[in-house]
Motif scaffolding. Structure first.
Motif, PDB file in Angstrom:
ATOM      1  N   LYS A   1       1.057  -1.081  -0.336  1.00 52.26           N
ATOM      2  CA  LYS A   1      -0.378   0.046   0.245  1.00 52.26           C
ATOM      3  C   LYS A   1       0.759   1.826  -0.110  1.00 52.26           C
ATOM      4  O   LYS A   1       2.444   1.295   0.390  1.00 52.26           O
ATOM      5  CB  LYS A   1      -1.129  -0.448   1.462  1.00 52.26           C
ATOM      6  N   PRO A   2       0.438   2.429  -0.758  1.00 50.55           N
ATOM      7  CA  PRO A   2       0.911   3.483  -0.650  1.00 50.55           C
ATOM      8  C   PRO A   2       1.555   4.458   0.362  1.00 50.55           C
ATOM      9  O   PRO A   2       0.580   4.224   2.042  1.00 50.55           O
ATOM     10  CB  PRO A   2       0.073   4.299  -1.563  1.00 50.55           C
ATOM     11  N   TRP A   3       2.873   4.877   0.920  1.00 51.79           N
ATOM     12  CA  TRP A   3       3.158   5.216   2.578  1.00 51.79           C
ATOM     13  C   TRP A   3       1.592   6.233   2.547  1.00 51.79           C
ATOM     14  O   TRP A   3       1.677   6.610   4.299  1.00 51.79           O
ATOM     15  CB  TRP A   3       4.018   5.655   2.433  1.00 51.79           C
ATOM     16  N   ALA A   4       1.409   6.618   2.173  1.00 47.99           N
ATOM     17  CA  ALA A   4       0.721   8.046   2.056  1.00 47.99           C
ATOM     18  C   ALA A   4      -0.809   8.251   2.502  1.00 47.99           C
ATOM     19  O   ALA A   4      -1.575   7.820   3.413  1.00 47.99           O
ATOM     20  CB  ALA A   4      -0.013   8.992   1.227  1.00 47.99           C
ATOM     21  N   MET A   5      -1.446   6.370   2.574  1.00 47.69           N
ATOM     22  CA  MET A   5      -2.237   5.745   3.390  1.00 47.69           C
ATOM     23  C   MET A   5      -1.684   5.638   4.332  1.00 47.69           C
ATOM     24  O   MET A   5      -2.420   5.865   5.203  1.00 47.69           O
ATOM     25  CB  MET A   5      -2.526   4.475   3.037  1.00 47.69           C
ATOM     26  N   VAL A   6      -0.347   5.349   4.731  1.00 47.77           N
ATOM     27  CA  VAL A   6      -0.725   4.394   6.118  1.00 47.77           C
ATOM     28  C   VAL A   6      -0.795   6.393   7.203  1.00 47.77           C
ATOM     29  O   VAL A   6      -1.101   5.468   8.286  1.00 47.77           O
ATOM     30  CB  VAL A   6       1.797   3.961   6.524  1.00 47.77           C
ATOM     31  N   GLU A   7       0.293   6.292   6.500  1.00 42.18           N
ATOM     32  CA  GLU A   7       0.090   8.040   7.082  1.00 42.18           C
ATOM     33  C   GLU A   7      -1.231   8.397   7.546  1.00 42.18           C
ATOM     34  O   GLU A   7      -1.286   9.000   8.289  1.00 42.18           O
ATOM     35  CB  GLU A   7       1.082   9.522   6.600  1.00 42.18           C
ATOM     36  N   HIS A   8      -1.790   8.397   6.699  1.00 40.58           N
ATOM     37  CA  HIS A   8      -3.544   9.097   6.920  1.00 40.58           C
ATOM     38  C   HIS A   8      -3.657   8.489   8.191  1.00 40.58           C
ATOM     39  O   HIS A   8      -4.427   9.160   8.845  1.00 40.58           O
ATOM     40  CB  HIS A   8      -4.269   8.748   5.294  1.00 40.58           C
ATOM     41  N   ARG A   9      -3.686   6.975   8.087  1.00 42.19           N
ATOM     42  CA  ARG A   9      -4.198   6.233   8.781  1.00 42.19           C
ATOM     43  C   ARG A   9      -4.260   6.425  10.292  1.00 42.19           C
ATOM     44  O   ARG A   9      -4.338   6.129  11.595  1.00 42.19           O
ATOM     45  CB  ARG A   9      -4.373   4.594   8.283  1.00 42.19           C
ATOM     46  N   LEU A  10      -2.876   6.478   9.927  1.00 40.89           N
ATOM     47  CA  LEU A  10      -1.957   7.031  12.166  1.00 40.89           C
ATOM     48  C   LEU A  10      -2.835   8.076  12.051  1.00 40.89           C
ATOM     49  O   LEU A  10      -3.052   8.565  13.184  1.00 40.89           O
ATOM     50  CB  LEU A  10      -0.415   7.203  11.340  1.00 40.89           C
TER      51      LEU A  10
ATOM     52  N   GLN B   1      11.409   6.039   7.674  1.00 40.57           N
ATOM     53  CA  GLN B   1       9.531   6.277   7.463  1.00 40.57           C
ATOM     54  C   GLN B   1       9.299   5.761   8.710  1.00 40.57           C
ATOM     55  O   GLN B   1       8.433   6.704   9.622  1.00 40.57           O
ATOM     56  CB  GLN B   1       8.529   4.605   6.795  1.00 40.57           C
ATOM     57  N   PHE B   2       9.912   4.699   9.666  1.00 43.80           N
ATOM     58  CA  PHE B   2       9.678   4.507  11.490  1.00 43.80           C
ATOM     59  C   PHE B   2       9.969   6.142  11.676  1.00 43.80           C
ATOM     60  O   PHE B   2       9.061   6.827  12.681  1.00 43.80           O
ATOM     61  CB  PHE B   2      10.495   3.617  11.922  1.00 43.80           C
ATOM     62  N   ALA B   3      10.698   6.906  11.577  1.00 41.56           N
ATOM     63  CA  ALA B   3      11.009   8.003  12.348  1.00 41.56           C
ATOM     64  C   ALA B   3       9.738   9.077  10.862  1.00 41.56           C
ATOM     65  O   ALA B   3       9.285   9.521  12.804  1.00 41.56           O
ATOM     66  CB  ALA B   3      12.391   8.572  11.122  1.00 41.56           C
TER      67      ALA B   3
ATOM     68  N   ASP C   1       6.992  10.786  13.910  1.00 45.39           N
ATOM     69  CA  ASP C   1       6.966  12.697  14.076  1.00 45.39           C
ATOM     70  C   ASP C   1       5.222  12.754  14.276  1.00 45.39           C
ATOM     71  O   ASP C   1       5.052  13.218  15.061  1.00 45.39           O
ATOM     72  CB  ASP C   1       7.348  13.378  13.330  1.00 45.39           C
ATOM     73  N   ILE C   2       4.937  11.965  12.645  1.00 45.47           N
ATOM     74  CA  ILE C   2       3.404  12.694  13.168  1.00 45.47           C
ATOM     75  C   ILE C   2       2.897  11.841  14.391  1.00 45.47           C
ATOM     76  O   ILE C   2       1.881  12.376  14.997  1.00 45.47           O
ATOM     77  CB  ILE C   2       2.650  11.368  11.983  1.00 45.47           C
ATOM     78  N   LEU C   3       2.517  10.828  15.133  1.00 45.50           N
ATOM     79  CA  LEU C   3       2.417  10.466  16.372  1.00 45.50           C
ATOM     80  C   LEU C   3       2.617  11.155  17.068  1.00 45.50           C
ATOM     81  O   LEU C   3       1.962  12.253  18.254  1.00 45.50           O
ATOM     82  CB  LEU C   3       3.127   9.443  17.317  1.00 45.50           C
ATOM     83  N   ARG C   4       4.013  12.213  17.673  1.00 45.89           N
ATOM     84  CA  ARG C   4       4.180  13.061  18.669  1.00 45.89           C
ATOM     85  C   ARG C   4       3.319  13.874  18.043  1.00 45.89           C
ATOM     86  O   ARG C   4       2.780  14.581  19.499  1.00 45.89           O
ATOM     87  CB  ARG C   4       5.812  13.457  18.820  1.00 45.89           C
ATOM     88  N   ALA C   5       3.616  14.379  16.971  1.00 44.71           N
ATOM     89  CA  ALA C   5       2.541  16.133  16.409  1.00 44.71           C
ATOM     90  C   ALA C   5       1.128  15.600  17.254  1.00 44.71           C
ATOM     91  O   ALA C   5       0.232  16.972  17.785  1.00 44.71           O
ATOM     92  CB  ALA C   5       2.559  16.104  15.045  1.00 44.71           C
TER      93      ALA C   5
END
Ligand code: SAH
Length: 244
Positions: A141-150, A173-175, A179-183
């Protein structure tokens, strides 16, 4: 002779966590198919052919298993943990969808203890309220989808379990995920890195998101992030069942 195809979960590592149903299916099997390290967990014996294969050939492996079962073999496709969690069960049904002749094969999925539940049990009860599981690999799946779901899962205040958090082929990517989780969750949220759970190499590390670094995870780690109420009690981590 009509064959059968079992799709079995071997659990997180410890033999004590293989279900009796899976043990029985393996005892009756003529053929065991799966990724090399999982097939290595099955003891060789007379009358049993082991078919270890490399990763990333899930559809070929599934088709092979279906062909053997169609020809009368008693086949067990093995996955670690649970076969329906980011594993072989979906690949087998995808192969059936592509080749309708396989619809006559008797297929049974035998559940196993998935990594996040084995890790959560060791920790206490971090998944005791609503939670979700996300595969951080962008192979399928695209990384953008992972980011969105996170982002969405964090905003919905789910506790989260992350599979395939980090590999050599995608070190950055895990970094980005951290970052997304911290935000979204702030620096004080608890995060646990649970590595090789129930194996001799088992290791747990619970820190805050502010303290977490990408190097704390590898491909043998399942990562559990609490919801806003997740906390420590003594040496345990738990999430209250009530959100009120
Ligand atoms: N079907 C498996 C998951 C396969 S995806 C299951 O249900 O557990 C592979 C990922 O699972 C790994 O990258 C890791 O995130 C996780 N995993 C599998 N076994 C594990 C274990 N013993 N300890 C920690 N994580 C594990």
């Amino acid at each position: 002779m009509s064959g059968i195809l079992h799709i079995a979960g071997l659990g997180p590592g410890d033999d004590a966590l293989v279900t009796p149903e899976v043990t029985e299916a393996l005892a009756q099997a003529t053929d065991v198919i799966g990724y090399i390290p999982y097939v290595a967990r099955v003891a060789p014996r007379d009358g049993l052919t082991l078919h270890p294969s490399d990763n990333r050939v899930e559809l070929d492996r599934a088709t092979h298993a279906l062909q053997l079962a169609q020809a009368g073999a008693r086949v067990v496709v093995v996955s670690s943990g649970d076969p329906g969690v980011f594993a072989m069960a979906s690949a087998v049904f995808e192969a059936v969808e592509r080749e309708p002749a396989f619809e006559s094969v008797d297929i049974r999925v035998l559940p196993g203890i998935t990594a996040m539940l084995a890790a959560a049990a060791r920790l206490g009860a971090p998944l005791g309220h609503d939670f979700c599981a996300i595969n951080l690999s962008d192979n399928l799946k695209p990384w953008a989808m992972v980011e969105h779901r996170l982002r969405m899962a964090a905003r919905a205040d789910f506790a989260m379990a992350f599979y395939n958090p980090r590999s050599k082929s995608r070190p950055h990517q895990f970094a980005e995920a951290l970052d997304i989780l911290r935000a979204e969750c702030g620096p004080d949220r608890l995060i646990t890195f649970a590595r090789a759970v129930t194996t001799p190499e088992e290791a747990f590390n619970t820190v805050t998101l502010g303290e977490a670094t990408p190097e704390m995870a590898d491909m043998r780690t399942v990562v559990i992030v609490g919801n806003s109420a997740t906390r420590r009690v003594g040496r345990y981590v738990y999430t209250p069942r009530s959100a009120v």
